[in-house]
Enzyme design. Structure first.
Site, PDB file in Angstrom:
ATOM      1  N   LEU A  52      -4.791   4.467  -6.387  1.00 56.19           N
ATOM      2  CA  LEU A  52      -4.941   3.728  -5.196  1.00 56.19           C
ATOM      3  C   LEU A  52      -4.857   4.644  -3.856  1.00 56.19           C
ATOM      4  O   LEU A  52      -4.032   5.507  -3.917  1.00 56.19           O
ATOM      5  CB  LEU A  52      -4.066   2.562  -5.263  1.00 56.19           C
ATOM      6  CG  LEU A  52      -4.287   1.455  -6.293  1.00 56.19           C
ATOM      7  CD1 LEU A  52      -2.807   0.499  -6.003  1.00 56.19           C
ATOM      8  CD2 LEU A  52      -5.380   0.698  -5.929  1.00 56.19           C
ATOM      9  N   ASP A  53      -5.340   4.181  -2.855  1.00 52.89           N
ATOM     10  CA  ASP A  53      -5.087   4.999  -1.644  1.00 52.89           C
ATOM     11  C   ASP A  53      -3.588   4.788  -1.311  1.00 52.89           C
ATOM     12  O   ASP A  53      -3.063   3.707  -1.542  1.00 52.89           O
ATOM     13  CB  ASP A  53      -6.034   4.392  -0.321  1.00 52.89           C
ATOM     14  CG  ASP A  53      -7.371   4.594  -0.467  1.00 52.89           C
ATOM     15  OD1 ASP A  53      -7.814   5.650  -1.450  1.00 52.89           O
ATOM     16  OD2 ASP A  53      -8.141   3.949   0.180  1.00 52.89           O
ATOM     17  N   MET A  54      -3.016   5.835  -0.707  1.00 54.15           N
ATOM     18  CA  MET A  54      -1.494   5.891  -0.277  1.00 54.15           C
ATOM     19  C   MET A  54      -1.343   4.531   0.497  1.00 54.15           C
ATOM     20  O   MET A  54      -0.096   3.881   0.207  1.00 54.15           O
ATOM     21  CB  MET A  54      -1.124   7.045   0.615  1.00 54.15           C
ATOM     22  CG  MET A  54       0.131   7.125   0.999  1.00 54.15           C
ATOM     23  SD  MET A  54       0.521   8.584   1.799  1.00 54.15           S
ATOM     24  CE  MET A  54       2.182   8.503   2.390  1.00 54.15           C
ATOM     25  N   ARG A 155     -12.615   0.040   2.739  1.00 51.72           N
ATOM     26  CA  ARG A 155     -12.514   0.457   3.943  1.00 51.72           C
ATOM     27  C   ARG A 155     -13.692   0.622   4.812  1.00 51.72           C
ATOM     28  O   ARG A 155     -13.655   0.335   5.836  1.00 51.72           O
ATOM     29  CB  ARG A 155     -11.344   1.478   3.952  1.00 51.72           C
ATOM     30  CG  ARG A 155     -10.062   1.086   3.246  1.00 51.72           C
ATOM     31  CD  ARG A 155      -9.024   2.301   2.992  1.00 51.72           C
ATOM     32  NE  ARG A 155      -8.818   2.895   4.218  1.00 51.72           N
ATOM     33  CZ  ARG A 155      -7.505   3.840   4.184  1.00 51.72           C
ATOM     34  NH1 ARG A 155      -7.149   4.280   3.056  1.00 51.72           N
ATOM     35  NH2 ARG A 155      -7.112   4.265   5.386  1.00 51.72           N
TER      36      ARG A 155
END
Length: 209
Positions: A52-54, A155
């Site tokens: 997962l993205d930070m 995103r």
């Protein structure tokens, strides 16, 4: 900090990653604290299956040992793993549900950003459903299903249709960025066949926003 395990057996485990924590090791001393390191401190044979993205919170799956990592990675590659996210985006989305089918490519001069690229991009498909519109705030809550798993796919896709995710420091314009103190994107649901016996497994984590 010991992670809270939502599920743990001899083959796999699931944790709920907080926003602001790296999924895997990053650069420098700051990158030493990450979800993978915290999990491996408690379960030594845990191995990363996906990321997962930070800035994204929510469910992360880990394998226990190389063979389980191979099986779970194969399940991802065969699209046997179903993921759902919830997001709050800028603007009022007009349609109740739809698909975003736009190819994505790394924006090399601006890494780690990605971009829509019809010439060289890799196929990427996102399905969305409107959960709620907030006219007063000018936002929409969406349920998202990434059919493919490109980096930053949700995103960039939402930005491309004019509805960047609120609080997205990497992609959102100033007005949308200011609508939240963090990226309002959460991995809320994970469904997959168990890597040993194939029984259906489903996990859910309510969005914290």
């Amino acid at each position: 900090m010991t992670p809270a395990f939502l599920y743990l057996d001899d083959s796999m485990l699931v944790v709920d990653k907080p926003s602001g924590l790296l999924a895997v090791p990053g650069r420098g001393e700051a990158g030493l604290d990450n979800q993978a390191a915290r999990v491996q401190a408690a379960v030594a044979d845990a191995l990363v299956v996906h990321r997962l993205d930070m800035s994204t919170s929510g469910l992360m799956l880990f394998a226990r040992g190389k063979e389980m990592q191979r099986r779970l990675s194969h399940a991802f590659a065969q699209r046997e793993v179903h993921k759902e996210y919830v997001a709050v985006v800028d603007g009022l989305v007009g349609t109740e549900h739809g698909e975003i089918d736009l190819p994505l490519l790394t924006d090399w001069p601006n890494r780690p950003k990605q971009k829509v690229d019809f010439a060289d991009g890799k196929p990427a498909l996102t399905r969305y459903t409107v959960l709620e519109r907030d006219a007063a705030r000018g936002t929409t809550r969406l349920r998202l299903e990434p059919v493919t798993g490109r980096s930053h796919q949700l995103r960039v896709h939402l930005l491309a249709i004019g509805h960047p995710i609120a609080g997205d420091a990497l992609y959102a314009p100033p007005d949308a960025l200011a609508k939240a103190p963090r990226l309002l994107l959460h991995a809320q649901s994970l469904a997959l066949p168990h890597p040993v016996d194939g029984r259906p497994m489903r996990f859910h984590s309510p969005a914290p926003f």
